[in-house]
Design an enzyme around this catalytic site. Structure first.
Site, mmCIF file in Angstrom:
data_model
loop_
_atom_site.group_PDB
_atom_site.id
_atom_site.type_symbol
_atom_site.label_atom_id
_atom_site.label_comp_id
_atom_site.label_asym_id
_atom_site.label_seq_id
_atom_site.Cartn_x
_atom_site.Cartn_y
_atom_site.Cartn_z
ATOM 1 N N THR A 42 46.902 43.274 40.738
ATOM 2 C CA THR A 42 47.717 42.109 40.510
ATOM 3 C C THR A 42 49.140 42.323 40.119
ATOM 4 O O THR A 42 49.206 43.358 39.289
ATOM 5 C CB THR A 42 47.265 41.125 39.744
ATOM 6 O OG1 THR A 42 46.686 41.445 38.549
ATOM 7 C CG2 THR A 42 45.771 40.550 40.384
ATOM 8 N N PRO A 43 50.182 41.633 40.439
ATOM 9 C CA PRO A 43 51.552 42.168 40.150
ATOM 10 C C PRO A 43 51.774 42.073 38.459
ATOM 11 O O PRO A 43 52.173 42.863 38.000
ATOM 12 C CB PRO A 43 52.348 41.116 40.714
ATOM 13 C CG PRO A 43 51.647 40.780 42.001
ATOM 14 C CD PRO A 43 50.156 41.012 41.765
ATOM 15 N N CYS A 61 35.512 39.226 33.906
ATOM 16 C CA CYS A 61 35.632 40.648 34.245
ATOM 17 C C CYS A 61 35.437 41.676 33.168
ATOM 18 O O CYS A 61 35.311 42.956 33.569
ATOM 19 C CB CYS A 61 36.957 40.957 35.154
ATOM 20 S SG CYS A 61 37.416 39.808 36.441
ATOM 21 N N HIS A 95 37.110 44.975 43.497
ATOM 22 C CA HIS A 95 36.877 44.287 42.422
ATOM 23 C C HIS A 95 35.625 43.535 42.064
ATOM 24 O O HIS A 95 35.507 42.508 42.828
ATOM 25 C CB HIS A 95 37.874 43.408 41.953
ATOM 26 C CG HIS A 95 37.880 42.805 40.455
ATOM 27 N ND1 HIS A 95 36.986 43.013 39.713
ATOM 28 C CD2 HIS A 95 38.879 42.118 39.607
ATOM 29 C CE1 HIS A 95 37.359 42.708 38.488
ATOM 30 N NE2 HIS A 95 38.357 42.096 38.340
ATOM 31 N N LYS A 147 39.094 50.586 41.392
ATOM 32 C CA LYS A 147 39.070 49.358 42.157
ATOM 33 C C LYS A 147 40.151 49.496 43.579
ATOM 34 O O LYS A 147 40.065 48.663 44.378
ATOM 35 C CB LYS A 147 39.764 48.213 41.413
ATOM 36 C CG LYS A 147 38.885 47.481 40.404
ATOM 37 C CD LYS A 147 39.458 46.425 39.763
ATOM 38 C CE LYS A 147 38.368 46.267 38.480
ATOM 39 N NZ LYS A 147 38.499 47.076 37.385
ATOM 40 N N PHE A 182 39.465 37.092 33.072
ATOM 41 C CA PHE A 182 40.051 35.691 32.672
ATOM 42 C C PHE A 182 39.744 35.222 31.483
ATOM 43 O O PHE A 182 38.911 35.411 30.963
ATOM 44 C CB PHE A 182 39.642 34.607 33.833
ATOM 45 C CG PHE A 182 40.442 34.745 35.104
ATOM 46 C CD1 PHE A 182 41.240 35.785 35.485
ATOM 47 C CD2 PHE A 182 40.024 33.980 36.222
ATOM 48 C CE1 PHE A 182 41.884 35.537 36.653
ATOM 49 C CE2 PHE A 182 40.719 34.032 37.423
ATOM 50 C CZ PHE A 182 41.530 34.900 37.637
ATOM 51 N N THR A 215 44.318 32.446 33.042
ATOM 52 C CA THR A 215 44.147 33.323 33.919
ATOM 53 C C THR A 215 44.874 34.553 33.563
ATOM 54 O O THR A 215 44.967 36.004 34.366
ATOM 55 C CB THR A 215 44.398 32.840 35.442
ATOM 56 O OG1 THR A 215 45.832 32.075 35.464
ATOM 57 C CG2 THR A 215 43.296 31.639 35.874
ATOM 58 N N HIS A 253 41.773 49.390 34.130
ATOM 59 C CA HIS A 253 41.163 48.094 34.621
ATOM 60 C C HIS A 253 41.911 47.768 35.922
ATOM 61 O O HIS A 253 41.369 47.507 37.209
ATOM 62 C CB HIS A 253 41.415 46.864 33.764
ATOM 63 C CG HIS A 253 41.056 45.505 34.127
ATOM 64 N ND1 HIS A 253 39.558 45.267 34.644
ATOM 65 C CD2 HIS A 253 41.822 44.421 34.494
ATOM 66 C CE1 HIS A 253 39.507 44.039 34.763
ATOM 67 N NE2 HIS A 253 40.797 43.663 35.180
ATOM 68 N N GLU A 301 49.467 46.308 31.962
ATOM 69 C CA GLU A 301 48.568 47.302 31.434
ATOM 70 C C GLU A 301 49.284 48.555 31.638
ATOM 71 O O GLU A 301 49.149 49.219 30.620
ATOM 72 C CB GLU A 301 47.405 47.396 32.501
ATOM 73 C CG GLU A 301 46.601 48.228 32.209
ATOM 74 C CD GLU A 301 45.007 48.399 32.934
ATOM 75 O OE1 GLU A 301 44.180 49.038 32.723
ATOM 76 O OE2 GLU A 301 45.056 47.200 33.986
#
Length: 411
Positions: free
Chosen positions: A309-310, A165, A340, A335, A399, A272, A305, A316
């Site tokens: 996601t949790p 990504c 995404h 996003k 990732f 990941t 970014h 971040e």
């Protein structure tokens, strides 16, 4: 902000094909409304997660011609349309004399799994004679840059970057460094991806990375929200014309922005998951700021970014709070609106960052209701916020722990 002694690289052209619009003007107008564009996706019908953010309003046959459209996959369709826009916007036409000094560097996170799914089904049915001879040339990531070069007659440096990504953002940084090194005068740089493949959707679902809000797709993408549960698949392309500033001035080109800073790093931690303290991401940002000759307080806004996601969003948010030792500048998370686009996301958000500098506005974030306690950022929501700014930061994390950060400034 300190003056930078090294060669300056300007953005002189912009092409953008995203779910919010198929050109920079329409895309910006839609993005300012701050509403998520996710909806049921016929391509994903029957899967546990069957919605996405998709690009509507383009006809590849009309845009590219029947022969070209048929032999290429969707991610290359998007790349070609964005590249043509960018060249036209830059008022640039490579000539036989100049084309070897013009390069193409694009970021693509993956090959086209939709094509491979079709061809593997033919193999499974014991019909190898039915496998298309074009399966490889239409689907491998390198063909995005190659097809752009063939389409536009560009003979200079040409390659594709795959760093998950972070691909699109990394492509821009590497392209800028090619110009600084004297290898090119101009580079078309950016990224393209169509993540709307059943195999892609199934894999990310199995990784528990996708939002499960199947009955409310428009509420699914929730960067930094306490109720976030994963990202929404998207697609799109962005191509920026990067050009030596003195070269652009000599031909009277419009300077849209300057790509002043680039930083990249690896977490070297997990396939990941991000590093728990975001140390690799922090290093990329520090490198970009140093490269740009900027301090943290010079940054007018952050294009995060923020995939929804949790774990990723929490890491971040902690990173920005630590980096600024308090409240960071206003943050936006695109996003939340367009989903995404994986390898193209960094390039798309770089283009939006350039537009933010031009408009002196920060785009709103959709679906943000409550932030994590202790991780509150100044996230713009509802409508664009007018902010006078000279510089902006955009970040991309992928990732494998691959990180990239870019600093753009006004010309």
């Amino acid at each position: 902000m300190r003056a930078h002694a090294r060669l300056e690289v300007a953005v002189t052209g912009l092409g953008l094909v995203i779910p919010a619009g198929t050109d920079p003007g329409s895309a910006w107008e839609t993005m300012t409304r701050g509403r998520c564009l996710a909806s049921p996706d016929p391509e994903l019908s029957g899967l546990p997660v069957a919605f996405s953010c998709r690009v509507d309003g383009i006809d590849p046959v009309q845009e590219l011609g029947l022969r070209l459209a048929r032999r290429l996959d969707r991610f290359i369709h998007l790349a070609l349309i964005a590249a043509r826009q960018a060249m036209a916007d830059a008022c640039l036409e490579p000539t036989a004399r100049l084309s070897h000094r013009v390069g193409v560097v694009l970021g693509v996170g993956s090959n086209s799994l939709a094509t491979y799914l079709t061809e593997f089904n033919r193999l499974d049915a014991h019909r190898p004679h039915r496998v298309s001879p074009l399966a490889l040339t239409r689907s491998v990531p390198s063909m995005a840059a190659s097809e752009v070069a063939m389409d536009l007659g560009i003979h200079g440096t040409n390659f594709t970057i795959a760093s998950a990504c972070a691909s699109g953002a990394t492509a821009l940084g590497v392209a800028r460094d090619l110009i600084r090194a004297g290898a090119c005068d101009v580079v078309l740089a950016g990224g393209s991806e169509s993540a709307r493949s059943p195999m892609t959707a199934a894999c990310f679902h199995q990784l528990r990375a996708l939002s499960q809000r199947c009955t409310e797709p428009h509420l699914a993408a929730r960067p930094f929200d306490r109720e976030r549960d994963g990202f929404v698949l998207g697609e799109g392309a962005a191509v920026l014309v990067l050009e030596r500033r003195d070269h652009a001035r000599r031909r009277g080109a419009r300077l849209r922005a300057v790509l002043r800073g680039f930083g990249s790093s690896a977490d070297a931690y997990h396939p990941t998951a991000p590093h728990p303290q975001g140390l690799g991401a922090e290093q990329a940002i520090h490198t970009a700021l140093t490269d740009a000759g900027c301090r943290t307080q010079d940054i007018g806004h952050i294009n995060a970014h923020a995939t929804s996601t949790p774990l990723g969003d929490a890491t971040e948010a902690d990173l920005y709070l630590r980096l600024y030792r308090g409240t960071p500048p206003p943050v936006t998370a695109p996003k939340s609106i367009i989903g995404h686009a994986l390898g193209a996301a960094g390039a798309i958000e770089a283009a939006l960052t350039v537009l933010s500098l031009e408009h002196q506005q920060v785009l709103p974030t959709a679906n943000l209701f409550r932030q994590d306690p202790g991780r509150e950022l100044d996230i713009v929501r509802g409508r664009p916020r007018d902010i006078p700014m000279q510089a902006a930061l955009t970040t991309s994390f992928g990732f494998g722990g691959q990180n990239a950060a870019l600093v753009f400034t006004l010309p």
